[in-house]
Every structure is written in structure tokens, then in C-alpha cells.
Scaffold this active site. Structure first.
Site, PDB file in Angstrom:
ATOM      1  N   MET A 162      16.990 -31.062  89.817  1.00  8.52           N
ATOM      2  CA  MET A 162      17.042 -32.211  90.711  1.00  8.52           C
ATOM      3  C   MET A 162      17.688 -33.387  89.986  1.00  8.52           C
ATOM      4  SD  MET A 162      15.781 -31.455  93.684  1.00  8.52           S
ATOM      5  CE  MET A 162      16.519 -29.840  93.616  1.00  8.52           C
ATOM      6  N   HIS A 163      19.001 -33.222  89.676  1.00  9.65           N
ATOM      7  CA  HIS A 163      19.695 -34.248  88.876  1.00  9.65           C
ATOM      8  C   HIS A 163      19.487 -35.654  89.457  1.00  9.65           C
ATOM      9  CE1 HIS A 163      21.856 -31.132  86.640  1.00  9.65           C
ATOM     10  NE2 HIS A 163      22.105 -30.542  87.789  1.00  9.65           N
ATOM     11  N   ASP A 164      19.867 -35.826  90.734  1.00  8.83           N
ATOM     12  CA  ASP A 164      19.884 -37.179  91.306  1.00  8.83           C
ATOM     13  C   ASP A 164      18.492 -37.786  91.456  1.00  8.83           C
ATOM     14  OD1 ASP A 164      22.599 -37.063  91.461  1.00  8.83           O
ATOM     15  OD2 ASP A 164      22.663 -36.562  93.594  1.00  8.83           O
TER      16      ASP A 164
END
Ligand SMILES: [Ca+2]
Length: 304
Positions: free
Chosen positions: A232-234
Site C-alpha cells: 500500500m505505497h500511497d
């Protein structure tokens, strides 16, 4: 008091999860959303962002931003997010439209009239933010800080050294890192660890409508897998705003390579101060992964 934020995004499947958190974390007040070309074309990121706002019946204005990086042609990430950028869920039709002004002007207008400093959160290429800072430097006084997902102190995910958001528009990123803004950089050093595990992902369909929708999108997302876990980079940029205690930051000098034959878009993060330059960013180097997962579960449970 809730933290007023402007979210600049290129949805994008992990963007969708970040937008959910921006809308439903009680600590945040999402005042404006802006779109940029990145994961897919601007037309698609804008359509996806409007579909998400409609899905959540959110009363948040949206302005459409830059359709291409400052000087380079767009290269997208449809291999990670699907052709549409948000493959897998059948969103209903709606008649929402973006504002009649481009993103960097909408951001300027909001900053110039906001009663208190506003936090910018950028989870796509930094094109709109660079346009804002070069066209309207006078609005910097009312930017509390910029929290961004991008870059890496180590390896990349788009080229061997460069992370996607920075690699797509290195010239914009270079402007942003030289701007003097207070910057919190959540790069791959933490976002590669920000994995939701298979056990939690399997619970999403029974959580709520949001869980059902995200589960459908996640099943088409190619940064990890539903069985090995999804990155879940963002969501890290939103998580830092609400739960900075989950992150270990270090003030560092960060330069963006724009010239290298093989290294363009690399963030050179001077962790050990070897270049003798003053720090221009707080760089997130470690994440409390268990705490992050607990926070994600808490905030998604607050969504409808
Ligand atoms: Ca994104």
C-alpha cells in the site's frame, strides 16, 4: 482540530485505498483532490477519482491537473493497475465533473484563501506541485508541509534505482525538492514494507461496501498478490499524517537525478551527510508494520 489537506493523486489502486483513508480518518479534512497523469492517462485518473468520490458520496471538489510530465512523455503503470487504472469493480454512472480550472490554479486559490496552513499530500508524479511552486511561489506561506509518496534511499521499482512517481517526472521532483518546502518523503524504504497480509485482505468483502470495492480492485493489483500480501505505497503518506509515531524519519539532503543515462529519476538520499549539503527533507526510513496494519484496519472499518 482536523488537519486540512489537499490530495494530489493518480488513481491507481493503492491511491484508492489512500483516498478512502483521507476521507474517513477522523483526524483529516480533505479540502480538495487533484489528479495527475501517472499510473494511467490523465483522462483515466480523473475518471477514476470522480468515480471514487461518487462511490463515497463525498462532497470534495476535484480539479484535473497535468496530462504529461513537465518535459518528458508519459510512461504509465497499466501493467500494475490494469488498463483503466482501477480494474475489477463496476462503478455506477454519475454526472460529476471536475472544476473548470486546472489543478495548480485550484490549489493556489485554496491556499490563498485558507484561514490556516494546508498540508499538501502528493501520491503521484509531482508535476502539479512543481507547476504550483513555479507559477505561484507566493502561496508557499500557507503550505504547512508536503507529504509525498515517492523516491527511495535504496533501490527503485521502475528502473533499478528510480521509484515510479519520481521517475515519471524527475524535473518536477527536482523543482519540488529544491523548493524549500518542509517535505516528508515516504519512499520505497517504508512503502515496500507497508503490506496488507492475505488474512486481512480476505476479511475485506465482509467489512463494508468500501471493503468489497477495495477487495475487487486489489484482486487486479500487481504490487504483490492477494496471497503473499499487497503493498500500500500511497497509503503511507496518509498514515504518516495520522500516525507519525509509526515512522522513523531522518532529515537528509535529497537530490533528484535528471541527467543520468541510467539513473534518471533516482532520489539521491544522503543519509550519512557525505555531500555536505543542508537537509531538505525528512525521509522515512522505517515503518512499524504491525502498527500500520492495525491503523489501516481501524480506518477502513470507519468507511461505509
Ligand atoms: Ca499513486
Amino acid at each position: 482540530m482536523r488537519i486540512p489537506i489537499i490530495l494530489d493523486t493518480d488513481p491507481g489502486i493503492d491511491d484508492a485505498a489512500a483516498i478512502a483513508a483521507a476521507l474517513f480518518a477522523p483526524e483529516l479534512d480533505l479540502a480538495l483532490m487533484t489528479t495527475v497523469a501517472g499510473n494511467v492517462s490523465l483522462e483515466k485518473t480523473t475518471r477514476n477519482a470522480l468515480q471514487l468520490l461518487h462511490f463515497w458520496e463525498a462532497d470534495v471538489p476535484l480539479a484535473q491537473g497535468a496530462s504529461a510530465p513537465l518535459v518528458r512523455p508519459l510512461r504509465d503503470a497499466a501493467d500494475v493497475h490494469g488498463e483503466s487504472g482501477m480494474e475489477g469493480y463496476d462503478f455506477v454512472a454519475h454526472d460529476r465533473q471536475p472544476l473548470a480550472k486546472p489543478a495548480f490554479i485550484a490549489i493556489r486559490d485554496l491556499l490563498m484563501s485558507a484561514p490556516q496552513p494546508v498540508t499538501l499530500v502528493a501520491i503521484g508524479p509531482l508535476t502539479n506541485i512543481a507547476l504550483l511552486l513555479t507559477q505561484y511561489p507566493e502561496c508557499k506561506f500557507n503550505i504547512r508541509r508536503l507529504v509525498l509518496m515517492g523516491g527511495s534511499a535504496g533501490r527503485g521499482n521502475f528502473t533499478p534505482n528510480a521509484e515510479f512517481n519520481i521517475a515519471i517526472d524527475p524535473e518536477a521532483a527536482a523543482i519540488v525538492f529544491r523548493s524549500g518546502l518542509e517535505i516528508v518523503m515516504c519512499g520505497l524504504d517504508v512503502t515496500n514494507d507497508a503490506m496488507l497480509d492475505a488474512e486481512y485482505l480476505a476479511t475485506l468483502p465482509t467489512l463494508n461496501r468500501t471493503g468489497q470495492m477495495l477487495h475487487a480492485l486489489f484482486s487486479h493489483y500487481r504490487s504483490g498478490s492477494m496471497t503473499s500480501g499487497l503493498r500500500m505505497h500511497d497509503l503511507c503518506a496518509i498514515a504518516w499524517l495520522v500516525r507519525p509515531d509509526l515512522f522513523t524519519l531522518k532529515p537528509c539532503f535529497v537530490a533528484v537525478e535528471t541527467q543520468g543515462t541510467w539513473t534518471s529519476g533516482t532520489t539521491v538520499v544522503d543519509i550519512e551527510g557525505k555531500l555536505g549539503q543542508p537537509a531538505n527533507a525528512q525521509v522515512a526510513l522505517r515503518l512499524d508494520v504491525a502498527g500500520f496494519r492495525r491503523w489501516v484496519a481501524e480506518v477502513l472499518a470507519l468507511a461505509p
